[in-house]
Design an enzyme around this catalytic site. Structure first.
Site: not given
Length: 421
Positions: A279, A362
């Site tokens: 995030e 990611d």
């Protein structure tokens, strides 16, 4: 002619439904490649046989409802037009008041009621199946409360937009789309800003992360990423769902990093740090700002195309669609149907861009945490909790996946782990 359009629309929808059912239940291939059997991406290595069966059943049902709901919306708007219901609602609104704002409010309320009734079966089935398969634990009354909140918030925002657009259509028939976009830019930006602090708290309770030791480690991670974060928020979702999630939303002073309490309950500290790093990547890489800018840029082009289509169709098929004019309120279902179709047609491109951003997040999370094992277990647990397919059918990926598939994410992590060793 109007009746023929309605009948053809219904028959086409039934045919589409049968094709999508056959595609999902008989034709689509969701098996993983033979070369990945036994790898970290193979669901049989981290899911029980029962979970695999439930995952396949639930995914097919969920995908079918998704595929059927969008063209069902188009059919609904078509029937509202060709039956003359839209024209009747416009006339009723004009009888109630001579003021455009009031007429818009009345018409939008009528259409919102019809839309809610028409779409309710899909909404209910989606909720019902999520409860039956253990994804949701929200009671019917709590779910209906959220549905009512959605209705009134949707009505309010739709009324503001519709009143502005149709006023502009009458004042500037040729350039209304440009002026509408100029109105939309601050409106959309303001909505993104207030969502975390005004809209989201209407649905759930938000608070600072209660685990102060975990918060300290998350903030240390943020400091490594040069993120000026002071708080991490948790939201009470366990009363509604067993699924897990975390997200970043808002802009500027309203930006928030939020963890669902289900995530806190089901993941270890290292796994939570992987999610937080993901995030944080959205903040570091300015995905929220790029996303908003891209959305506003595409909306300008979209509004221009929409202005051409609604005028052409509204004039050419005025009698068939039973509208009083392309720039009158009775044409709103036509405008909504065209907009919905354009968004659906563009979704493979927008989803591909989103998947690219999520994949880069990611990668950033792995580079920041240096913990591929925790990343692998995180995505495996997310798959189990949501009864997700690691390899969804291709059409589903194109039109509905804003994130890489679990297969793609787990392979990427495995490759990272291999390269590090």
């Amino acid at each position: 002619m109007s009746k023929k359009w309605g009948v053809r629309g219904i028959l086409l929808y039934i045919l589409f439904g049968l094709l999508m059912f056959a595609y999902l239940f008989y034709w689509a291939d969701h098996t993983i490649p033979e070369s990945l059997r036994g790898s970290v991406a193979d669901p049989s290595t981290f899911m029980t046989e029962r979970e695999l069966v439930l995952s396949e059943e639930y995914s097919k049902i969920r995908y079918l409802l998704s595929l059927l709901s969008t063209p069902y919306e188009w059919l609904f708007y078509l029937l509202v037009l060709v039956t003359g219901a839209s024209l009747l609602m416009e006339k009723s609104a004009e009888k109630i008041s001579k003021y455009h704002a009031v007429q818009s409010a009345v018409y939008v309320f009528y259409l919102s009621i019809l839309s809610f009734i028409a779409i309710f079966p899909f909404q209910y089935l989606s909720h019902r199946f999520s409860v039956e398969y253990g994804i949701s634990n929200q009671t019917f009354s709590a779910w209906m409360k959220d549905e009512m909140l959605d209705f009134w918030l949707g009505f309010l925002t739709t009324f503001i937009i519709v009143a502005a657009i149709y006023w502009l259509m009458k004042k500037s028939p040729k350039r209304w789309w440009l002026y509408a976009w100029l109105f939309f830019v601050p409106y959309a930006t303001f909505f993104v800003f207030i969502q975390p602090i005004v809209i989201d708290p209407l649905y759930n309770d938000f608070m600072s992360l209660q685990d102060k030791e975990l918060e300290k480690e998350i903030l240390q991670l943020a400091d490594q990423a040069d993120i000026p974060a002071e708080h991490v928020y948790q939201v009470n979702m366990s009363e509604e769902t067993n699924a897990m999630n975390a997200y970043v939303n808002g802009i500027g002073a309203s930006s928030r990093i939020v963890l669902w309490d289900t995530t806190l309950q089901q993941l270890s500290k290292d796994e939570i740090l992987v999610i937080m790093a993901h995030e944080m990547a959205h903040y570091v890489k300015k995905h929220l700002y790029f996303g908003l800018a891209g959305y506003l840029g595409l909306s300008l082009v979209g509004l221009w195309i929409l202005s051409k289509l609604v005028k052409r169709w509204g004039e050419q098929y005025k009698d068939t669609l039973k509208i009083s004019g392309w720039n009158r309120l009775s044409s709103l279902p036509l405008l909504f149907a065209l907009l919905s179709f354009m968004l659906f047609a563009a979704s493979p491109i927008s989803n591909a861009v989103s998947r690219y951003s999520e994949a880069s997040a990611d990668q950033y999370a792995l580079e920041l945490t240096k913990d591929p094992d925790a990343a692998i277990s995180t995505f495996q647990k997310l798959t189990k909790a949501g009864l997700s397919q690691v390899q969804p059918p291709l059409l589903i990926k194109w039109f509905y996946y804003t994130h890489p598939t679990m297969l793609e994410r787990l392979i990427m992590i495995q490759d990272f782990r291999t390269s590090e060793n």
